[in-house]
Design a protein around this motif. Structure first.
Motif, PDB file in Angstrom:
ATOM      1  N   ALA A 376     -17.173 -16.073  49.257  1.00 40.32           N
ATOM      2  CA  ALA A 376     -17.160 -17.107  48.235  1.00 40.32           C
ATOM      3  C   ALA A 376     -17.031 -16.657  46.404  1.00 40.32           C
ATOM      4  O   ALA A 376     -16.876 -17.533  45.802  1.00 40.32           O
ATOM      5  CB  ALA A 376     -19.148 -17.041  48.692  1.00 40.32           C
ATOM      6  N   ILE A 377     -17.163 -15.073  46.826  1.00 38.99           N
ATOM      7  CA  ILE A 377     -17.359 -14.217  45.311  1.00 38.99           C
ATOM      8  C   ILE A 377     -15.917 -14.421  44.747  1.00 38.99           C
ATOM      9  O   ILE A 377     -15.856 -14.942  43.480  1.00 38.99           O
ATOM     10  CB  ILE A 377     -17.662 -12.939  45.396  1.00 38.99           C
ATOM     11  N   SER A 394     -22.645 -11.490  35.199  1.00 41.55           N
ATOM     12  CA  SER A 394     -23.083 -10.261  36.140  1.00 41.55           C
ATOM     13  C   SER A 394     -22.693  -9.502  37.525  1.00 41.55           C
ATOM     14  O   SER A 394     -22.466 -11.098  38.418  1.00 41.55           O
ATOM     15  CB  SER A 394     -24.467  -9.426  35.895  1.00 41.55           C
ATOM     16  N   ASP A 395     -22.144  -8.648  37.799  1.00 44.52           N
ATOM     17  CA  ASP A 395     -21.829  -8.707  39.561  1.00 44.52           C
ATOM     18  C   ASP A 395     -22.871  -9.374  40.080  1.00 44.52           C
ATOM     19  O   ASP A 395     -22.761  -9.645  41.125  1.00 44.52           O
ATOM     20  CB  ASP A 395     -21.535  -7.541  39.323  1.00 44.52           C
ATOM     21  N   GLU A 396     -24.173  -8.618  39.626  1.00 44.57           N
ATOM     22  CA  GLU A 396     -25.261  -9.220  40.797  1.00 44.57           C
ATOM     23  C   GLU A 396     -25.329 -10.530  40.919  1.00 44.57           C
ATOM     24  O   GLU A 396     -26.183 -11.785  41.392  1.00 44.57           O
ATOM     25  CB  GLU A 396     -26.270  -8.929  39.981  1.00 44.57           C
ATOM     26  N   TRP A 397     -25.161 -11.637  39.637  1.00 46.15           N
ATOM     27  CA  TRP A 397     -25.163 -13.252  39.294  1.00 46.15           C
ATOM     28  C   TRP A 397     -24.008 -13.204  41.238  1.00 46.15           C
ATOM     29  O   TRP A 397     -24.746 -14.974  41.365  1.00 46.15           O
ATOM     30  CB  TRP A 397     -24.953 -14.010  37.841  1.00 46.15           C
ATOM     31  N   ASP A 436     -21.947  -6.303  56.051  1.00 48.00           N
ATOM     32  CA  ASP A 436     -22.679  -6.693  54.526  1.00 48.00           C
ATOM     33  C   ASP A 436     -22.748  -7.535  54.110  1.00 48.00           C
ATOM     34  O   ASP A 436     -22.802  -8.177  52.757  1.00 48.00           O
ATOM     35  CB  ASP A 436     -22.564  -5.612  54.440  1.00 48.00           C
ATOM     36  N   GLY A 437     -21.155  -8.572  54.674  1.00 50.78           N
ATOM     37  CA  GLY A 437     -20.743  -9.801  54.252  1.00 50.78           C
ATOM     38  C   GLY A 437     -20.038  -9.265  53.280  1.00 50.78           C
ATOM     39  O   GLY A 437     -19.492 -10.317  52.481  1.00 50.78           O
ATOM     40  N   PHE A 438     -19.763  -7.910  53.131  1.00 47.77           N
ATOM     41  CA  PHE A 438     -18.284  -8.335  52.396  1.00 47.77           C
ATOM     42  C   PHE A 438     -17.032  -7.463  53.131  1.00 47.77           C
ATOM     43  O   PHE A 438     -16.722  -6.498  53.560  1.00 47.77           O
ATOM     44  CB  PHE A 438     -18.413  -7.166  51.076  1.00 47.77           C
ATOM     45  N   ARG A 439     -15.211  -8.189  52.965  1.00 45.17           N
ATOM     46  CA  ARG A 439     -14.464  -8.116  53.400  1.00 45.17           C
ATOM     47  C   ARG A 439     -14.104  -6.682  52.390  1.00 45.17           C
ATOM     48  O   ARG A 439     -14.481  -6.032  51.590  1.00 45.17           O
ATOM     49  CB  ARG A 439     -13.751  -8.936  53.017  1.00 45.17           C
ATOM     50  N   LYS A 455     -16.847  -5.711  43.109  1.00 42.27           N
ATOM     51  CA  LYS A 455     -16.901  -5.519  41.531  1.00 42.27           C
ATOM     52  C   LYS A 455     -15.934  -6.770  40.796  1.00 42.27           C
ATOM     53  O   LYS A 455     -15.178  -6.847  40.575  1.00 42.27           O
ATOM     54  CB  LYS A 455     -16.275  -4.322  41.555  1.00 42.27           C
ATOM     55  N   PRO A 456     -16.685  -8.027  40.844  1.00 45.24           N
ATOM     56  CA  PRO A 456     -15.878  -9.528  40.858  1.00 45.24           C
ATOM     57  C   PRO A 456     -15.489  -9.604  38.641  1.00 45.24           C
ATOM     58  O   PRO A 456     -14.294  -9.866  38.874  1.00 45.24           O
ATOM     59  CB  PRO A 456     -17.134 -10.664  40.780  1.00 45.24           C
ATOM     60  N   ASN A 457     -16.042  -9.068  38.493  1.00 45.02           N
ATOM     61  CA  ASN A 457     -16.268  -8.558  36.827  1.00 45.02           C
ATOM     62  C   ASN A 457     -14.323  -7.711  36.724  1.00 45.02           C
ATOM     63  O   ASN A 457     -13.352  -8.100  35.963  1.00 45.02           O
ATOM     64  CB  ASN A 457     -16.681  -8.169  35.932  1.00 45.02           C
ATOM     65  N   ASP A 458     -14.696  -6.463  37.608  1.00 43.13           N
ATOM     66  CA  ASP A 458     -13.164  -5.654  37.669  1.00 43.13           C
ATOM     67  C   ASP A 458     -12.483  -6.464  38.188  1.00 43.13           C
ATOM     68  O   ASP A 458     -11.019  -6.067  37.318  1.00 43.13           O
ATOM     69  CB  ASP A 458     -13.554  -4.579  38.477  1.00 43.13           C
ATOM     70  N   TYR A 459     -12.229  -7.449  38.771  1.00 45.38           N
ATOM     71  CA  TYR A 459     -11.067  -8.394  39.891  1.00 45.38           C
ATOM     72  C   TYR A 459     -10.773  -9.172  38.590  1.00 45.38           C
ATOM     73  O   TYR A 459      -9.625  -9.192  38.106  1.00 45.38           O
ATOM     74  CB  TYR A 459     -11.990  -8.652  40.603  1.00 45.38           C
TER      75      TYR A 459
END
Length: 473
Positions: A376-377, A394-397, A436-439, A455-459
């Motif tokens: 999803a992210i 934010s990453d949390e968002w 944990d839901g993350f690949r 780390k979506p913003n780093d990506y």
């Protein structure tokens, strides 16, 4: 009629195997009957609250789990009596789920996210089930292919070397620009996988696919674009290209292979080559539907899991039968040979250049059906990259929105109840105890960038073309 078991109690041991992803959903405040049930010693897989359902789909081969669940009686096994209806386009389909005309549907992975976020029609849509991996391609017209070919490295046998990158298309686009001609390409919907995959491929080759600016009322997605992308419904892609309205498109099968059979175009790259084992469609329902009909939702998910497993069983041994079913006019309605070209482990690029692509369509292996937050992210990062999300988040968002929409807690209950009945094996699923839901960080992209969903913003900041943190159109 197949008789429904009264209910199934899932053991304490199985509940203990519910993943960290379920706990995360509960901790961030996601409202869920399943999340609450996980705290109990046992829960009951009860009768479906709603037995007669209408499910929508678009005529693409990746709707297969729905067709197979119907044809093989998996819906009936759950006490569900389902009507399956083809929809004219993705907007009509989404509107049908929102207004209740449809109880659920085969959806673009980005649709539930965009709707929940409020991009386009605002509605809380969730998904307990990811329908497949891969399955798309990018096709260009014969005219464009002839201009690209001199720019593509050759193998020893003279055939083009794959994967073909958009670098080979860039001189063609530049030529059209110098002549004052717009370079038009098609995709199926603004929040479709196809839009983001086409944009990803183009940008990796130095071709700007354009920005959106919804805060300015611009939803064309063509700001600063070198290639102009617009929406065309999947079945109309080949005829639209043949008419010269677009020079190429990104779509799911069988509409790339149809261009080969009609001798009007050449698929140049598959999404498997853009992002190996990328998530594609999901099964979408409203959050309200789940709250009102939790047993029905879990039973729907059980039927779809069994269908996906059947589609990949014994090294795709059931695929010829699946192709025969999908070729029916009430499902995809394309010729058997066209659908089989990709569904049975091969893919034809230039006419006569058929190559093995065993994982072009994946429905169950590689945990294809598990609704990962990281999947999803990724879609959300592309929405931000191209301006559909106007401002920094934010990453949390990203994580919170993903966990609101993608619901592994529902999936796990369905899976564990199937395991309890010995209809599937626990080994066929992620390790629910540690999940944990993350690949893990993914590396198989055409531009060799690494994607870490945590780390979506780093990506986002890695890309040469596209918005980064601090940018706004």
């Amino acid at each position: 009629m197949k008789w429904l078991k009264p209910f199934k109690k899932v053991s304490v041991q199985q509940v203990s195997k519910l993943s960290k992803a379920t706990v995360i959903s509960a901790l961030i405040g996601v409202s869920s009957v399943a999340s609450h049930a996980s705290a109990k010693a046992e829960f009951e897989l009860g009768y479906p609250e709603k037995e007669e359902l209408t499910i929508g789909f678009i005529k693409l081969t990746d709707m297969a789990p729905i067709a197979i669940a119907y044809e093989k009686g998996f819906f009936e096994d759950e006490g569900l009596y389902v009507t399956i209806e083809a929809q004219a386009n993705w907007k009509v389909l989404l509107d049908g789920v929102i207004d209740g005309r449809l109880d659920g549907a085969h959806m673009l992975a980005g649709q539930p996210l965009a709707a929940t976020m409020g991009f386009g029609t605002k509605a809380n849509i969730i998904t307990p089930f990811s329908m497949d991996l891969n399955g798309n391609g990018i096709t260009v017209s014969n005219e464009i292919w002839d201009q690209m070919k001199p720019n593509i490295p050759k193998m020893a046998d003279g055939r083009p070397q794959h994967p073909i990158k958009a670098d080979a298309l860039k001189p063609v686009v530049e030529k059209y620009q110098s002549e004052g001609k717009p370079f038009n390409m098609g995709m199926v919907f603004p929040v479709s996988t196809h839009n983001y995959e086409l944009r990803y491929w183009l940008a990796a080759g130095g071709i700007h696919p354009g920005f959106y600016a919804p805060h300015k009322g611009d939803t064309s997605g063509q700001i600063d674009a070198d290639a102009l992308l617009s929406v065309t419904p999947p079945p109309q892609m080949p005829s639209t290209m043949e008419a010269g309205t677009i020079y190429g498109y990104c779509v799911g099968e069988p509409w790339n292979q149809q261009a080969v059979f009609k001798n009007i175009g050449v698929p140049v790259v598959t999404d498997y080559e853009i992002w190996k084992n990328n998530p594609e469609k999901v099964f979408g329902i409203t959050e309200e539907f789940y709250k009102k009909y939790p047993n029905t939702t879990i039973r729907l998910t059980r039927a779809l899991i069994r269908a996906a497993q059947w589609l990949d069983a014994n090294d795709n041994a059931n695929r010829p039968e699946a192709v025969k079913i999908l070729s029916q006019s009430n499902y995809v309605g394309a010729d058997y040979e066209v659908i089989a070209n990709s569904m049975t482990g091969t893919f034809e690029y230039e006419k006569g250049d058929k190559r093995p692509v065993e994982d072009f369509n994946v429905f169950f292996r590689y945990n294809a059906t598990y609704p990962y937050y990281s999947d999803a992210i990724w879609y959300l990062t592309q929405m931000r990259r191209w301006g559909q999300i106007s401002d920094d988040k934010s990453d949390e968002w990203y994580k919170e929105l993903a966990a609101k929409v993608y619901r592994p807690d529902i999936y796990e209950k369905a899976a564990l109840s199937l395991v309890d009945e010995a209809l599937v094996s626990l080994q066929d699923f992620p390790d629910f105890e540690s999940e944990d839901g993350f690949r893990d960080p993914q590396t198989h992209f055409i531009d060799n960038l690494v994607y870490n969903g945590k780390k979506p913003n780093d990506y986002i900041n890695q890309f040469t073309i596209g918005l980064k943190q601090g940018d706004r159109i």
